[in-house]
Structure formats: structure tokens, C-alpha cells
Write a protein that holds these residues in place. Structure first.
Motif, PDB file in Angstrom:
ATOM      1  N   TYR A 115      10.986  11.376  13.244  1.00 33.86           N
ATOM      2  CA  TYR A 115      11.589  12.285  12.270  1.00 33.86           C
ATOM      3  C   TYR A 115      10.490  12.762  11.330  1.00 33.86           C
ATOM      4  O   TYR A 115       9.392  12.198  11.282  1.00 33.86           O
ATOM      5  CB  TYR A 115      12.685  11.570  11.469  1.00 33.86           C
ATOM      6  N   ASP A 116      10.799  13.790  10.555  1.00 37.69           N
ATOM      7  CA  ASP A 116       9.866  14.216   9.507  1.00 37.69           C
ATOM      8  C   ASP A 116       9.942  13.273   8.311  1.00 37.69           C
ATOM      9  O   ASP A 116       8.947  13.047   7.618  1.00 37.69           O
ATOM     10  CB  ASP A 116      10.188  15.646   9.049  1.00 37.69           C
ATOM     11  N   GLU A 128      -1.324   4.021  10.721  1.00 39.80           N
ATOM     12  CA  GLU A 128      -1.719   5.272  11.374  1.00 39.80           C
ATOM     13  C   GLU A 128      -0.879   6.456  10.909  1.00 39.80           C
ATOM     14  O   GLU A 128      -0.489   7.334  11.684  1.00 39.80           O
ATOM     15  CB  GLU A 128      -1.627   5.122  12.908  1.00 39.80           C
ATOM     16  N   GLY A 129      -0.551   6.450   9.599  1.00 31.58           N
ATOM     17  CA  GLY A 129       0.164   7.575   9.002  1.00 31.58           C
ATOM     18  C   GLY A 129       1.635   7.638   9.327  1.00 31.58           C
ATOM     19  O   GLY A 129       2.276   8.660   9.056  1.00 31.58           O
ATOM     20  N   GLN A 130       2.181   6.568   9.911  1.00 30.86           N
ATOM     21  CA  GLN A 130       3.595   6.561  10.282  1.00 30.86           C
ATOM     22  C   GLN A 130       4.304   5.334   9.692  1.00 30.86           C
ATOM     23  O   GLN A 130       3.734   4.231   9.650  1.00 30.86           O
ATOM     24  CB  GLN A 130       3.757   6.529  11.800  1.00 30.86           C
ATOM     25  N   TYR A 131       5.541   5.554   9.261  1.00 33.13           N
ATOM     26  CA  TYR A 131       6.417   4.452   8.863  1.00 33.13           C
ATOM     27  C   TYR A 131       7.350   4.177  10.031  1.00 33.13           C
ATOM     28  O   TYR A 131       8.001   5.092  10.549  1.00 33.13           O
ATOM     29  CB  TYR A 131       7.224   4.830   7.610  1.00 33.13           C
ATOM     30  N   SER A 150      10.590   6.363  13.527  1.00 34.11           N
ATOM     31  CA  SER A 150       9.355   6.511  12.759  1.00 34.11           C
ATOM     32  C   SER A 150       9.296   7.879  12.109  1.00 34.11           C
ATOM     33  O   SER A 150       9.959   8.832  12.546  1.00 34.11           O
ATOM     34  CB  SER A 150       8.130   6.302  13.650  1.00 34.11           C
ATOM     35  N   ALA A 151       8.488   7.971  11.052  1.00 37.75           N
ATOM     36  CA  ALA A 151       8.293   9.225  10.324  1.00 37.75           C
ATOM     37  C   ALA A 151       7.052   9.091   9.446  1.00 37.75           C
ATOM     38  O   ALA A 151       6.694   7.983   9.033  1.00 37.75           O
ATOM     39  CB  ALA A 151       9.507   9.550   9.459  1.00 37.75           C
ATOM     40  N   PRO A 170       0.356   6.613   0.621  1.00 37.19           N
ATOM     41  CA  PRO A 170       0.735   7.983   0.986  1.00 37.19           C
ATOM     42  C   PRO A 170       2.007   8.033   1.836  1.00 37.19           C
ATOM     43  O   PRO A 170       2.189   7.225   2.751  1.00 37.19           O
ATOM     44  CB  PRO A 170      -0.472   8.470   1.791  1.00 37.19           C
ATOM     45  N   GLY A 171       2.874   8.976   1.478  1.00 32.28           N
ATOM     46  CA  GLY A 171       4.092   9.177   2.246  1.00 32.28           C
ATOM     47  C   GLY A 171       5.257   8.300   1.847  1.00 32.28           C
ATOM     48  O   GLY A 171       6.364   8.476   2.368  1.00 32.28           O
TER      49      GLY A 171
END
Length: 401
Positions: free
Chosen positions: A15-16, A149-152, A162-163, A367-368
Motif C-alpha cells: 500500500y502507499d 529498507e524504507g518499508q513498514y 507493507s507500505a 522517516p515515514g
């Protein structure tokens, strides 16, 4: 919401943005982000979306307050809420309510309520989510939350998702019977974000010892000015079998700390020396009778007994009457506690605002990751302010998703 630690390595749906919590802030954020073209998933362990909304305001939802301003909120940083509140106002939310044809009315002190049911607000938010193509998954506890790696990556029920953006909107532990937990704090600590010690707020206070005598007044209410710390509120106070409640007491509970006194002005419209004036105009009256003219009879009787001034006013010195007047305008009660999260409408404290951007509610060092609503160390006064913070913080975060 469940554990925030075990691994989730399954092949994940992407997902975003993923929003944890289908309450006021979470649904608002998801709806706005979805309508901005983002693919959004909302996850909540409750089987019902908006559980706290449904019971709020006596079932009619005090959905905002037209007098919303940053000084109506308790936070370690009193300026933090300013940005979000300025960018999404009570007028903005009211326009949404009216667009959905929900009838409303204003009660005292700027409070706006539904004419009908609080469920109308939940239905409105769900409709807004549907318009944005938001997916809502209810009734499944979260098994794991991981970041790399920038993903949750979130494991819940039998699924893994994941997003690149994760929004924490799981609230605080107030009203646990509706499924409220401290999950947001556990997650914050997992990501090494500071948490301001949470405590129950907008909650009745309890009395013990000598002050428990006031329990005999259970059910008696009167308008007072109640103060704790630097805050004071003029509204009704209610004596209960456990202590003190009513709007004035709920308000000061957000500022009160264990060991401190609560100051009560029982006669806020009386000037200094009013008892001496009563003595000259009605010398044969008693303290009890003049109090009963202004206060509920049972309260007047109890206060007169505690003042230990008997007989006619004519027989009491002006000095004693002046001292009685001072006590009545600054009566100190020392609560021994509160009725806890079970009776608290909200939670003071939460994820530290020092960790978050006031513009986007994003964690500065993670971040995020965004934290919104009651999970943040921003707590509004009684009267629709906490809902307005939910709408405003949800909207602000959605702009960055």
C-alpha cells in the motif's frame, strides 16, 4: 492493538500508507489520503470502527468546538498543535458534516453536537473512506510491526502488508472496555521515540479521609470555579459517592497532579465581604440560611457545618465572617486519585511532540512514521476539542502521505 515485536516475513500486500486505528484521527487521515489518490489500508483490532465516537457526547458526538485555539490544549509543548489546528479548522469539519446532510446544534461554550446520533459521524467518515477507495480491516490484532529498507511491514490476523508510510492512530488507554490500549506507546518505544508519561484526563477525582464527608452529597451539583495548577474553569461540579465529577472537575483533572489540592470557589459571583453585608441586611439569618439561598440545601448545610459557624450572623464577628468568605471562595480539597482510565474520556501525555514535525506529524528520526490524535502528547479541554485535534492532525498527516 496487539504485540509490536514478532517477525512478519510473509509475502506482503503493498500500500502507499497503512493506518493503525479506525478511530476519529485514523479514519480522517485515511479518507483524506485516499481521496488524494493514495492506496490506504486501515487496521483495527476492534470489530467496530469509531467505537469511541459512537458513545461520545451522550451518543450525539460533540464533534468540534467553534472556540478551538491552541491554548485549549495540554501539552509539554503548548505551541505544537498550532500548525495543524490552523490548517484544518472547526469550520472545515462543519462543512464536511453539512455536506453529508447531518443536522447539528450548538450547546454552551461553543460545543457542536449532532441532532441525531453520533453514528452519523462514523458513517460519514466511512463514506469518505469509501470515496477514497480506502480498505478497512477490522477485528484482527496486530502480530508484528517491522521497518527496513524504507518499508513498514505489518502482520495482522493471517495477513502481511507493507507500505512506505505508517500512521499510528491507536489513541490512548482511556475507556479500555472499548478496546483502548497503550499500543501506541509500545510502538513508539520500539522505534525509540520518547513518551511523555500518560495519565487519565477528563476524569472524576476521588476523595478519602476527612474529605470523604462530602460523599454524603452524592448527586448534588452546583456551578463553581474549580482550579488546579494554573488552570481554572467555571462550570458545574458534581459530588459523587467516590468524590468529585461534573464538567468543572473533569476540566481541571487534566491539570491536576497527585498530592496537589483542587481549589473550589463555591460562590464565584459573590464579592469579598458579602457575609458581613448579609449580617447588616439580615442580622437574624444564619450562615447556613444565607448559603442555602445561593447553593443546594444539602451543600449549604455541609459547608456551614465545616465552617463551624452557628447562630445568628449578628453574633458573629466581621473577622470570622470574612475568613468564612475566603474559605468559601478558595475551598481546598485534596483528592487521593482519579477514577482511572476506565472513566477517563482521554489521556494526557503520549508520544512526545519533540519527536514529531508539527507540520506533518512525522517522526523526525524515523522517516515515514506518523503519529496522530490522542496517541500524541496533545490533549484538549472537554467540549469537542479532542475531536478537532483528531480531525486536524489526521488531515495534516494525510497531506504528507
Amino acid at each position: 492493538m496487539g504485540s509490536a515485536s514478532p517477525s512478519c516475513t510473509e509475502l506482503a500486500d503493498t500500500y502507499d500508507a497503512i493506518v493503525l486505528g479506525a478511530g476519529a484521527a485514523g479514519l480522517m487521515c485515511a479518507a483524506v489520503a485516499g481521496q488524494r489518490g493514495r492506496r490506504v489500508l486501515v487496521i483495527d483490532h476492534n470489530r467496530q470502527a469509531g467505537a469511541k465516537i459512537v458513545i461520545s457526547g451522550g451518543g450525539r458526538c460533540n464533534f468540534t468546538n467553534v472556540d478551538t485555539a491552541p491554548d485549549r490544549f495540554v501539552s509539554a509543548n503548548p505551541h505544537f498543535a498550532r500548525s495543524a489546528l490552523a490548517r484544518y479548522t472547526p469550520a472545515d469539519f462543519l462543512a464536511l458534516v453539512e455536506r453529508h446532510g447531518i443536522a447539528w446544534h450548538e450547546k454552551t461554550l461553543g460545543q457542536l453536537f449532532c441532532d441525531g446520533s453520533a453514528r452519523q459521524i462514523v458513517d460519514m467518515l466511512l463514506d469518505e473512506c469509501a470515496q477514497g477507495g480506502v480498505e478497512i480491516a477490522l477485528g484482527s490484532a496486530i502480530r508484528a510491526v517491522e521497518h527496513g529498507e524504507g518499508q513498514y511491514r505489518i502482520g495482522f490476523g493471517t495477513r502481511a502488508v507493507s507500505a512506505p508510510r505508517l500512521v499510528v492512530a491507536t489513541g490512548g488507554p482511556s475507556i479500555p472496555k472499548l478496546g483502548a490500549t497503550g499500543f501506541a506507546y509500545d510502538l513508539a518505544r520500539q522505534f525509540k521515540l520518547k513518551v511523555v508519561e500518560p495519565r487519565p484526563a477528563l476524569v472524576p477525582l476521588t476523595l478519602s479521609g476527612e474529605e470523604a464527608l462530602f460523599r454524603d452529597l452524592a448527586g448534588v451539583a452546583t456551578e463553581v470555579v474549580a482550579g488546579a495548577g494554573k488552570a481554572a474553569f467555571r462550570e458545574a461540579a458534581l459530588f459523587t459517592h467516590r468524590g468529585l465529577s461534573g464538567p468543572a472537575i473533569l476540566q481541571v483533572s487534566s491539570y491536576w497532579r497527585h498530592g496537589e489540592a483542587v481549589a473550589i470557589d463555591f460562590l464565584p459571583d459573590r464579592s469579598a465581604g458579602w457575609l458581613a453585608e448579609a449580617k447588616r441586611s439580615s442580622p437574624r439569618a444564619t450562615v447556613r440560611s444565607v448559603l442555602a439561598a445561593a447553593l443546594p440545601a444539602r451543600l449549604a448545610e455541609t459547608l456551614a457545618e465545616r465552617l463551624a459557624l452557628t447562630g445568628e450572623l449578628a453574633n458573629l464577628s466581621d473577622a470570622k465572617l470574612a475568613e468564612a468568605g475566603r474559605r468559601l471562595s478558595d475551598w481546598r480539597l485534596r483528592p487521593n486519585g482519579t477514577e482511572g482510565y476506565a472513566k477517563a474520556e482521554v489521556t494526557v501525555g503520549g508520544v512526545s511532540t519533540a519527536e514529531l514535525s508539527s507540520q506533518t506529524l512525522e517522526a523526525r528520526r524515523v522517516p515515514g512514521l506518523h503519529v496522530i490524535g490522542e496517541a500524541v502528547d496533545v490533549t484538549g479541554w472537554l467540549g469537542g476539542y479532542n475531536f478537532q485535534w483528531a480531525w486536524a492532525s489526521g488531515w495534516a498527516a494525510a497531506q504528507a502521505l
